[in-house]
Design an enzyme around this catalytic site. Structure first.
Site, short mmCIF file in Angstrom:
data_model
loop_
_atom_site.label_atom_id
_atom_site.label_comp_id
_atom_site.label_asym_id
_atom_site.label_seq_id
_atom_site.Cartn_x
_atom_site.Cartn_y
_atom_site.Cartn_z
N ARG A 229 0.85 -1.19 0.00
CA ARG A 229 0.00 0.00 0.00
C ARG A 229 0.88 1.24 0.00
O ARG A 229 1.94 1.27 0.65
CB ARG A 229 -0.89 0.04 1.25
N GLU A 258 -2.52 8.35 -5.55
CA GLU A 258 -2.66 7.64 -6.82
C GLU A 258 -3.68 8.34 -7.69
O GLU A 258 -4.76 8.70 -7.18
CB GLU A 258 -3.07 6.18 -6.55
N HIS A 276 -0.47 0.38 -9.95
CA HIS A 276 -1.31 -0.41 -9.01
C HIS A 276 -1.99 -1.58 -9.74
O HIS A 276 -3.22 -1.73 -9.69
CB HIS A 276 -2.35 0.49 -8.33
#
Ligand code: NAD
Length: 523
Positions: A229, A258, A276
């Site tokens: 994360r 993000e 991701h």
């Protein structure tokens, strides 16, 4: 049963579900339409698009399960679902191998400078000497977080002949031993590792776990990979560490913000970045859909799914030991709730005998609370929301253990205290549930649907007058048990009856000489 598939998932999951439920696929449903229609559904399967806010969940009167095909449940108001008694599950195991393989990809990409060499070739260059890499063989992998993904990365790195040093303060030594790894402290991992890979959740403890100080401890030839994360690595410190050659490189799949638009790291060469996508493979998506559909099916079949996020995690062996006590626990709760006078302030639960040896009996305590609360609340109470409802009603729950269980294998003792009263009931489970004690009176009664309990003065004729009165009202008695403290003192009578004892009969019974109290109980 009716299930809404609100986000697109693999067809295989949908096909499985059609065998047990009516399936509505509306992967473009708007938030407004979801609020309007959610009460039609018993289950919903989502990915990350659909937002299940409190407003949606408040309207979901028939929903039993929210299944997130994937891992993160940031789009589900977990508290609202828990309060409403709706189970929330995810499919974390669908991504384990996928993320572990992506981690391997990033480790190799950074060790062999693959992405920057790729860019160079595509730019028409042939800079062979510029991309001198390093082997993984005989190097040390430093793992932070040895859970499902971390352990799969270790397995794969062992095939590359790497050693592993692992930091995971929550992993038991014996589990680590079974995995064939040695646990150590964070500093040792930072000092010894050539490659550090992070697989912990983002929590207040892991936020910026890797910052200035940690980067300085690392070998300056080492590199670091984060597929867990964003936020676990302090990106400002990481930028400085790379610029100052404190470490040799980094590979990231996750970022503090993000997408990482204005991130300084984008400008550096010794950095490999992916958007991701560590969990994004066809296989993971297919497995997520199959697992989500399977979890919904389990709930519709009255079984407990594997990945419930708002229930305590119980391993199969423990679950099998606790399972026989579910029925007893609920009945003890229901009994106590209908007999004790006034608002329950404290509920004490003691697990005696073999049950006390089980590490975590929380699921039984939740079931007792379900029994305590459901007779007095006009709303769904289940093992998911019973704790939160008890808390909202200021009921203090105290749980204890006692190794001795008299002549029984196990006993559950529940004591409710109100401002003016207290009441204790004990039960055991043999081939069937039995109530074995009420307050200080020993009994042996099977809890039945309709029961009747009276406290009376232990003098000749009391039992007969209660029996006659019930007979006058055509109430047939199944089993009768009486207990008394001392001869001529206070006594208790517990009956199982064929039909519920109506309120007017209870009033009549309480008018009898020598009867202090009469209560109808429905279990
Ligand atoms: P897991 O729960 O199986 O394992 C987490 C491990 O971290 C546990 O062993 C735990 O004991 C350990 N841990 C917790 N706090 C720690 C701390 N302070 N220090 C050291 N160890 C600690 O989780 P998992 O399924 O292996 O997932 C690991 C991470 O990967 C999670 O952050 C998850 O969100 C992330 N993830 C990312 C993607 C992606 O798309 N990039 C996909 C799936 C999972």
């Amino acid at each position: 049963m009716k299930v809404l598939i609100a986000d697109s998932i693999d067809e295989e999951g949908i096909d499985n579900l059609k065998e047990v439920a009516e399936v509505v696929v509306d992967t473009k449903i708007s938030y407004e339409d979801l609020i309007k229609t959610i009460n039609e559904y018993d289950g919903i399967i989502i990915r990350s698009r659909t937002k299940l806010t409190k407003d949606v969940i408040d309207k979901a009167d028939n929903l039993k399960i929210i299944a997130r095909a994937g891992v993160g449940v940031d789009n589900v108001d977990l508290n609202a679902a828990t309060d409403k008694g709706i189970m929330v599950v995810n499919t974390a195991e669908s991504t384990i191998i996928t993320v572990a393989e992506h981690t391997m990809g990033l480790i190799l990409a950074i060790a062999r400078k693959i992405s920057i060499a790729d860019k160079s070739v595509k730019d028409g260059k042939w800079e062979k000497s510029k991309f001198l890499g390093s082997e993984l063989r005989n190097k040390t992998l430093g793992v932070i977080g040895m859970g499902r993904i971390g352990s799969q990365v270790v397995r794969r790195c062992k095939a590359f002949e790497m050693d592993a040093v692992v930091y995971d303060p929550y992993l038991q030594e014996k589990v680590a031993e079974k995995m064939g790894i040695e646990l150590t402290d964070l500093e040792t991992v930072l000092k010894e590792a050539d490659v550090i890979t992070i697989h912990v959740p983002l929590t207040p403890q892991t936020k910026h776990l890797i910052s200035k100080k940690e980067l300085k401890i690392m070998k300056n030839t080492a590199f670091i990979v984060n597929c867990a994360r964003g936020g676990i690595i302090d990106e400002d410190a990481l930028y400085d560490g790379l610029k100052n050659a404190e470490i040799s490189g980094v590979a990231l799949d996750v970022y503090e913000n993000e997408p990482p638009k204005d991130n300084k790291l984008l400008k550096l060469n010794n950095v490999v970045l992916t958007p991701h996508i560590a969990a994004s493979t066809q296989e993971a998506q297919r497995d997520a859909a199959i697992i989500a559909a399977d979890e919904v099916t389990q709930v519709f079949k009255g079984k407990t799914p594997k990945n419930v996020l708002n229930l305590p995690v119980v391993d199969q062996v423990t679950f099998q030991k606790l399972k026989p006590y579910f029925n007893l626990s609920e009945k003890l709760g229901k009994f106590i709730s209908q007999f004790v006078k006034g608002k329950i302030e404290t509920l004490e639960v003691v697990y005696c005998g073999e049950l006390s040896e089980i590490e975590n009996q929380e699921i039984l305590t939740r079931t007792i609370l379900k029994g305590v609360l459901s007779p007095v609340l006009n709303r769904l109470v289940n093992t998911i929301n019973s704790f939160s409802i008890a808390k909202s009603r200021d009921i203090n729950v105290i749980v204890g253990k006692q190794s001795n269980a008299d002549t029984y294998d196990s006993i559950i003792r529940v004591k409710a205290r109100t401002e003016s009263d207290s009441f204790t009931i004990e039960g055991t489970q043999m081939y069937e549930s039995r109530i074995i004690k009420i307050n200080d009176y020993r009994l042996d009664v099977k809890p039945e649907k309709n029961m009747f309990l009276a406290r009376y003065h232990d003098v000749p004729g009391s039992i007969g007058s209660i029996g006659s009165k019930l007979g006058e009202h055509d109430i047939n008695v199944g089993v009768m048990q009486v207990g008394r403290d001392i001869k001529g003192g206070q006594a208790i009578m517990v009956l199982t009856v064929d039909n519920p004892v109506p309120a007017d009969v209870i009033k009549d019974l309480e008018k009898l000489d020598n009867v202090y109290e009469a209560v109808a109980i429905t279990l």
